[in-house]
Design an enzyme around this catalytic site. Structure first.
Site, PDB file in Angstrom:
ATOM      1  N   ARG A   1      -1.172 -10.802  -1.605  1.00 26.30           N
ATOM      2  CA  ARG A   1      -0.462 -11.647  -2.558  1.00 26.30           C
ATOM      3  C   ARG A   1       0.236 -10.805  -3.621  1.00 26.30           C
ATOM      4  O   ARG A   1      -0.188  -9.704  -3.933  1.00 26.30           O
ATOM      5  CB  ARG A   1      -1.459 -12.608  -3.217  1.00 26.30           C
ATOM      6  CG  ARG A   1      -2.032 -13.650  -2.267  1.00 26.30           C
ATOM      7  CD  ARG A   1      -3.280 -14.272  -2.815  1.00 26.30           C
ATOM      8  NE  ARG A   1      -4.334 -13.273  -2.957  1.00 26.30           N
ATOM      9  CZ  ARG A   1      -5.509 -13.510  -3.543  1.00 26.30           C
ATOM     10  NH1 ARG A   1      -5.762 -14.695  -4.051  1.00 26.30           N
ATOM     11  NH2 ARG A   1      -6.410 -12.565  -3.628  1.00 26.30           N
TER      12      ARG A   1
ATOM     13  N   ASP B   1       1.836 -13.737   2.608  1.00 27.92           N
ATOM     14  CA  ASP B   1       0.677 -14.561   2.974  1.00 27.92           C
ATOM     15  C   ASP B   1       0.377 -14.336   4.449  1.00 27.92           C
ATOM     16  O   ASP B   1       1.159 -14.722   5.321  1.00 27.92           O
ATOM     17  CB  ASP B   1       0.997 -16.031   2.716  1.00 27.92           C
ATOM     18  CG  ASP B   1      -0.136 -16.969   3.089  1.00 27.92           C
ATOM     19  OD1 ASP B   1      -1.207 -16.478   3.507  1.00 27.92           O
ATOM     20  OD2 ASP B   1       0.047 -18.194   2.983  1.00 27.92           O
ATOM     21  N   PHE B   2      -0.759 -13.693   4.739  1.00 26.53           N
ATOM     22  CA  PHE B   2      -1.064 -13.376   6.136  1.00 26.53           C
ATOM     23  C   PHE B   2      -1.375 -14.612   6.968  1.00 26.53           C
ATOM     24  O   PHE B   2      -1.437 -14.544   8.192  1.00 26.53           O
ATOM     25  CB  PHE B   2      -2.205 -12.352   6.247  1.00 26.53           C
ATOM     26  CG  PHE B   2      -3.461 -12.706   5.487  1.00 26.53           C
ATOM     27  CD1 PHE B   2      -4.230 -13.795   5.820  1.00 26.53           C
ATOM     28  CD2 PHE B   2      -3.887 -11.898   4.435  1.00 26.53           C
ATOM     29  CE1 PHE B   2      -5.400 -14.105   5.142  1.00 26.53           C
ATOM     30  CE2 PHE B   2      -5.063 -12.190   3.739  1.00 26.53           C
ATOM     31  CZ  PHE B   2      -5.817 -13.300   4.094  1.00 26.53           C
TER      32      PHE B   2
ATOM     33  N   LYS C   1      -9.759  -5.740   7.088  1.00 28.22           N
ATOM     34  CA  LYS C   1     -11.038  -5.278   6.527  1.00 28.22           C
ATOM     35  C   LYS C   1     -11.573  -6.308   5.528  1.00 28.22           C
ATOM     36  O   LYS C   1     -10.930  -6.616   4.536  1.00 28.22           O
ATOM     37  CB  LYS C   1     -10.850  -3.925   5.843  1.00 28.22           C
ATOM     38  CG  LYS C   1     -12.128  -3.353   5.251  1.00 28.22           C
ATOM     39  CD  LYS C   1     -11.881  -1.955   4.698  1.00 28.22           C
ATOM     40  CE  LYS C   1     -13.152  -1.383   4.101  1.00 28.22           C
ATOM     41  NZ  LYS C   1     -13.542  -2.090   2.851  1.00 28.22           N
TER      42      LYS C   1
ATOM     43  N   HIS D   1     -14.193 -12.632   7.594  1.00 22.69           N
ATOM     44  CA  HIS D   1     -15.457 -13.237   7.155  1.00 22.69           C
ATOM     45  C   HIS D   1     -15.258 -14.259   6.031  1.00 22.69           C
ATOM     46  O   HIS D   1     -16.165 -15.022   5.721  1.00 22.69           O
ATOM     47  CB  HIS D   1     -16.463 -12.147   6.756  1.00 22.69           C
ATOM     48  CG  HIS D   1     -16.272 -11.579   5.395  1.00 22.69           C
ATOM     49  ND1 HIS D   1     -17.330 -11.127   4.628  1.00 22.69           N
ATOM     50  CD2 HIS D   1     -15.160 -11.355   4.647  1.00 22.69           C
ATOM     51  CE1 HIS D   1     -16.882 -10.664   3.473  1.00 22.69           C
ATOM     52  NE2 HIS D   1     -15.575 -10.792   3.465  1.00 22.69           N
TER      53      HIS D   1
END
Length: 319
Positions: free
Chosen positions: A187, A211-212, A225, A229
């Protein structure tokens, strides 16, 4: 009563005990005066920490830092103070206390417990936000070299650090592989404070606000990384699919998370997964739980590399 140890550790970190214990140690009276605390109360905290090898009392009663406790000093190579304060923030304490509700059929949201969203919780106090980022960076900085050296990155090409924060891991990779180039995607307000402006990697990186969940730039190796999660399965697939769509022929996707090993043995990933359950933000996954996510994104898991840290590297290639 095991929670008493992190509570005592937080107290010592908050009042700066370690920075007041020099090479010769200190008397309790001196340390209490330096930290503005009550000698008796301070002694009771330190007595618990001595049982955990954070400090030690010599025969004369002087207090010394142990090698383990020295990580709490602000001048330590990898200072742990911010990480301790972050992981013992009231958000984590409170959410962990509510886990019985988190596993119920109608688990309450973060907003119902705190009266605000997670973003609002951070936005209301710049100090909390800074502590969170500083804490994550100190944890991450200690593991970056272990991870960068555990994987055989290609000698040339473009590494895209997806959601890479301020770029600490990408900086480590670029230093380990002097012919690689890198892109830091996160961001706008995060990448605005990037750490890539170092002389030894000049001209080899690009900072890209974005924004991925929407799209990622073209690259040869994608690093995720501590990203998946944080998300549910549906959005994990979306992130992986975006990487698959953009990656160059022969490209790879590296999911770096605390992969939960099979069996009942002790592993820090299980404590981390408990924290994710408590915070209601995601989960740590087993390889078996990651496989269908990769598959749905058009990828397959080529190998899983365990490292000297709690993190594992799950390599995905085109299916």
């Amino acid at each position: 009563m095991a929670y008493t140890y992190p509570a005592a550790l937080r107290a010592a970190a908050a009042i700066g005990v370690a920075d007041h214990l020099g090479a010769g140690g200190s008397t309790l009276t001196e340390l209490a005066a330096a930290t503005g605390t009550d000698p008796d109360g301070l002694h009771r905290v330190l007595r618990l920490l001595a049982a955990r090898d954070i400090v030690r009392f010599d025969a004369a009663g002087r207090i010394h830092l142990t090698s383990k406790g020295s990580a709490l000093r602000s001048d330590a190579p990898y200072p742990a103070r911010a990480g301790v304060l972050m992981f013992t923030d009231r958000m984590f304490w409170t959410m962990a206390h509510q886990v019985a509700q988190a596993v119920s059929a109608q688990a309450p949201s973060f907003a119902r417990i705190f009266g605000m969203s997670l973003d609002e919780y951070f936005d209301r106090d710049a100090g909390v936000t800074e502590l969170y980022y500083e804490g994550m960076e100190t944890v991450s900085d200690a593991e970056h070299p272990l991870l960068a050296r555990a994987y055989d990155f290609p000698p040339t090409g473009v590494v895209v650090d997806v959601g890479g924060g301020r770029g600490g891991f990408l900086l480590t990779v670029l230093r380990e592989y002097p012919k690689l180039e890198g892109v830091l995607l996160d961001r706008e307000h995060v990448v605005a404070r990037h750490r890539l402006d170092a002389g030894d990697v000049t001209g080899r990186w690009t900072v890209l606000p974005g924004d991925f969940l929407t799209a990622v730039p073209r690259g040869d190796v994608y690093v995720l990384k501590r990203i998946l999660h944080n998300w549910d399965d549906e959005r994990c697939v979306r992130i992986l699919r975006n990487c698959r769509a953009a990656m160059a022929p022969g490209g790879r996707v590296l999911v770096i998370d605390a992969v939960v090993p099979p069996g009942d043995g002790a592993h820090q990933s299980k404590a981390m997964d408990f924290m994710m359950l408590a915070a209601r933000t995601g989960r740590e996954r087993t390889v078996a739980q990651l496989e269908p996510l990769f598959d749905a994104a058009g990828l397959r898991i080529a190998r899983v590399i365990t490292t000297a840290s709690v993190m594992s590297i799950v390599e995905g290639v085109a299916r």
